[in-house]
Design an enzyme around this catalytic site. Structure first.
Site, short mmCIF file in Angstrom:
data_model
loop_
_atom_site.label_atom_id
_atom_site.label_comp_id
_atom_site.label_asym_id
_atom_site.label_seq_id
_atom_site.Cartn_x
_atom_site.Cartn_y
_atom_site.Cartn_z
N LYS A 93 -8.80 -2.08 5.96
CA LYS A 93 -8.96 -2.48 4.60
C LYS A 93 -8.21 -3.58 4.12
O LYS A 93 -8.35 -4.45 3.42
CB LYS A 93 -9.25 -1.26 3.51
CG LYS A 93 -10.36 -0.17 3.52
CD LYS A 93 -10.47 0.65 2.50
CE LYS A 93 -9.49 1.62 2.63
NZ LYS A 93 -9.64 2.71 3.53
N ARG A 119 -14.85 12.62 7.55
CA ARG A 119 -13.59 13.38 8.09
C ARG A 119 -13.26 14.20 6.92
O ARG A 119 -12.71 15.36 7.19
CB ARG A 119 -12.53 12.18 8.15
CG ARG A 119 -12.60 11.51 9.46
CD ARG A 119 -11.75 10.14 9.38
NE ARG A 119 -10.27 10.56 9.19
CZ ARG A 119 -9.60 9.94 8.46
NH1 ARG A 119 -9.94 8.55 7.90
NH2 ARG A 119 -8.09 10.23 8.23
N ASP A 122 -15.42 2.32 7.75
CA ASP A 122 -14.37 3.14 7.28
C ASP A 122 -14.77 4.03 6.27
O ASP A 122 -14.52 5.34 6.07
CB ASP A 122 -13.09 2.59 6.73
CG ASP A 122 -12.10 3.27 6.22
OD1 ASP A 122 -11.59 4.18 7.09
OD2 ASP A 122 -11.79 3.26 5.16
N HIS A 153 0.83 -1.12 0.04
CA HIS A 153 -0.08 -0.11 0.07
C HIS A 153 0.95 1.29 0.03
O HIS A 153 1.81 1.34 0.81
CB HIS A 153 -0.76 0.10 1.23
CG HIS A 153 -1.90 1.30 1.36
ND1 HIS A 153 -3.09 1.60 0.51
CD2 HIS A 153 -1.54 2.33 1.98
CE1 HIS A 153 -3.51 2.82 0.76
NE2 HIS A 153 -2.53 3.38 1.70
N SER A 170 -7.91 3.48 9.08
CA SER A 170 -8.48 3.48 7.78
C SER A 170 -7.95 2.62 6.79
O SER A 170 -8.62 2.12 6.06
CB SER A 170 -8.75 5.15 7.15
OG SER A 170 -9.16 5.10 5.88
#
Length: 429
Positions: A193, A174, A167, A86, A189
């Site tokens: 995932k 947010r 989320d 990620h 967050s």
């Protein structure tokens, strides 16, 4: 009172600097998902978390509650080890495209659930959707089949609506309440995932610099550390690299432009910084997966290109099709001779966004061919009048605003002593 299970008690506990109990966290996330806790109440709690922070225990429990709000995928029965990557996002960051098939070619399974771009940072799915026929939505059975297929081994697709749905709802709040910057909420967050997608190992690319979400190294280090801890607490082998994002990665920013550059890397060419970061992340992923092959050898063999072509085709894309080209282009030329000493990632990212490569709001369409080609990078000698950048768009009215975004984004000086910063700043495990 700290264990009261009602929205106001949870909000005031955190507002006053207290720790939320496991029961409070489980209840408030579940109740928010079911609509029992109102948006304004969750917004107030998010602000309290931003201002007061969370302990490691609270953040881990919050992440678990986010995961529990939906389904958790499981790939433990696959015949090869799973590992994912990620990135926190940057300009010209097309690394996922060559990286996923490369790591698959090394013998791992790569379940890469990706997102779309918002603002100046590009989205992996937007890039891939510039390939004619390619589809972002893949069913879980089809995803499992691709990961198990030794000729493919990787999938890059959109996350299903049932993956950490709490989320998704919280992120939307947010975004409009000034609470995006909370490190515990960012970490939970991302990691909710990634953990829910069922990978056994994870490598994080945490960007730091002008074109990154985290502008300074201390904040990036704190975020990386929090995410590594969350991964480890959830039983996912996790490591993070801090990588610099003051200058765009590679020589393109924009959807089809970045796909073409990624294919160059898979073919054995491509910009040196893209190749370096792809191989660095691949080595980390291969190690986390328990494999011993050198990704550089696999890349040189052409096997990664084979996996790329198979992966694209399995998702409906034509790997041989011509990529979209924007209808209009304009060249920005060097105003003087000298050495290019700066090419600001944020300026380039905003310019590409304004040309149509990105979106201002979720759901907006992007232009596949829009973006920027960079003909010089910091340290290069340039001559007055030579092309520095080529801007591409289908909407020529966008050129003026894009060029405005580039005002002050590049600097040319007489110096010949331009120190190239290290691409990788730190490793956190």
């Amino acid at each position: 009172m700290t264990n009261s299970l009602d929205a106001v008690s949870v909000i005031t506990t955190k507002r006053d600097g207290g720790e939320l109990s496991d029961a409070q966290i489980d209840w408030v996330v579940d109740a928010f998902t079911r609509g029992v806790v109102a948006d304004e109440q969750m917004s107030a709690l998010a602000m309290a978390i931003l201002l007061r922070g969370m302990t490691r225990r609270e953040t881990a429990r919050w992440t678990e509650a986010m995961i529990a709000s939906g389904t958790r995928m499981n790939f433990t029965d696959l015949p090869r080890p799973t590992v994912d990557k990620h990135s926190t996002g940057g300009v010209g960051d097309k690394i996922t495209l060559p990286l996923a098939p490369l790591v698959a070619a090394c013998g791992a399974a790569v379940p890469q659930l990706s997102g779309r771009g918002l603002g100046h940072t590009g989205g992996t799915l937007d890039k891939l959707e510039s390939i004619p026929g390619w589809q972002a939505d893949v069913s879980v059975p089809a995803m499992r089949a691709m990961l198990a297929d030794p000729a493919i081994g990787a999938v890059i697709c959109a996350a299903g609506a049932d993956l950490a749905p709490a989320d998704k709802r919280l992120y939307a709040l947010r975004d409009v309440t000034g609470t995006v910057e909370s490190i515990p909420l960012i970490a939970s967050s991302i990691m909710s995932k990634k953990i829910a997608e069922g990978t056994a190992a994870l490598v994080l690319d945490v960007k730091v610099g002008s074109g990154a979400f985290m502008k300074n190294r201390d904040d990036a280090h704190a975020l990386a550390t929090a995410m590594v801890e969350l991964g480890r607490d959830a039983g996912v082998k996790t490591v993070a690299l801090l990588t610099v994002m003051d200058t765009p990665l590679g020589r393109t920013a924009g959807n089809a432009l970045e796909v073409a550059e990624s294919v160059e890397v898979l073919a054995g060419g491509g910009p040196a910084d893209v190749v370096e970061l792809t191989l660095s992340l691949a080595r980390e992923m291969v190690a986390q997966a328990g494999l011993t092959v050198d990704p550089a050898d696999v890349l040189a063999s052409g096997k990664a290109m084979d996996h790329w072509r198979a992966m694209v085709a399995a998702q409906g894309g034509d790997p041989d099709a011509a990529l979209p080209v924007a209808k209009h282009s304009e060249v920005v030329r060097a105003p003087r001779s000298g050495v290019l000493t700066q090419l600001d990632a944020m300026g380039v990212g905003i310019a590409a966004w304004r040309l149509g490569a990105g979106r201002e709001r979720q759901g907006e369409a992007v232009q596949a061919g829009a973006g920027i080609e960079m003909h010089a990078k910091p340290g290069d000698i340039v001559v007055e009048g030579q092309p520095l950048l080529t801007l591409h768009t289908d909407t020529p009215a966008a050129f003026e605003r894009a060029i405005d975004a580039l005002d002050g984004a590049y600097k040319i000086s007489d110096t010949d002593d331009v120190k190239q910063p290290d691409l990788i700043l730190a490793r956190i495990d």
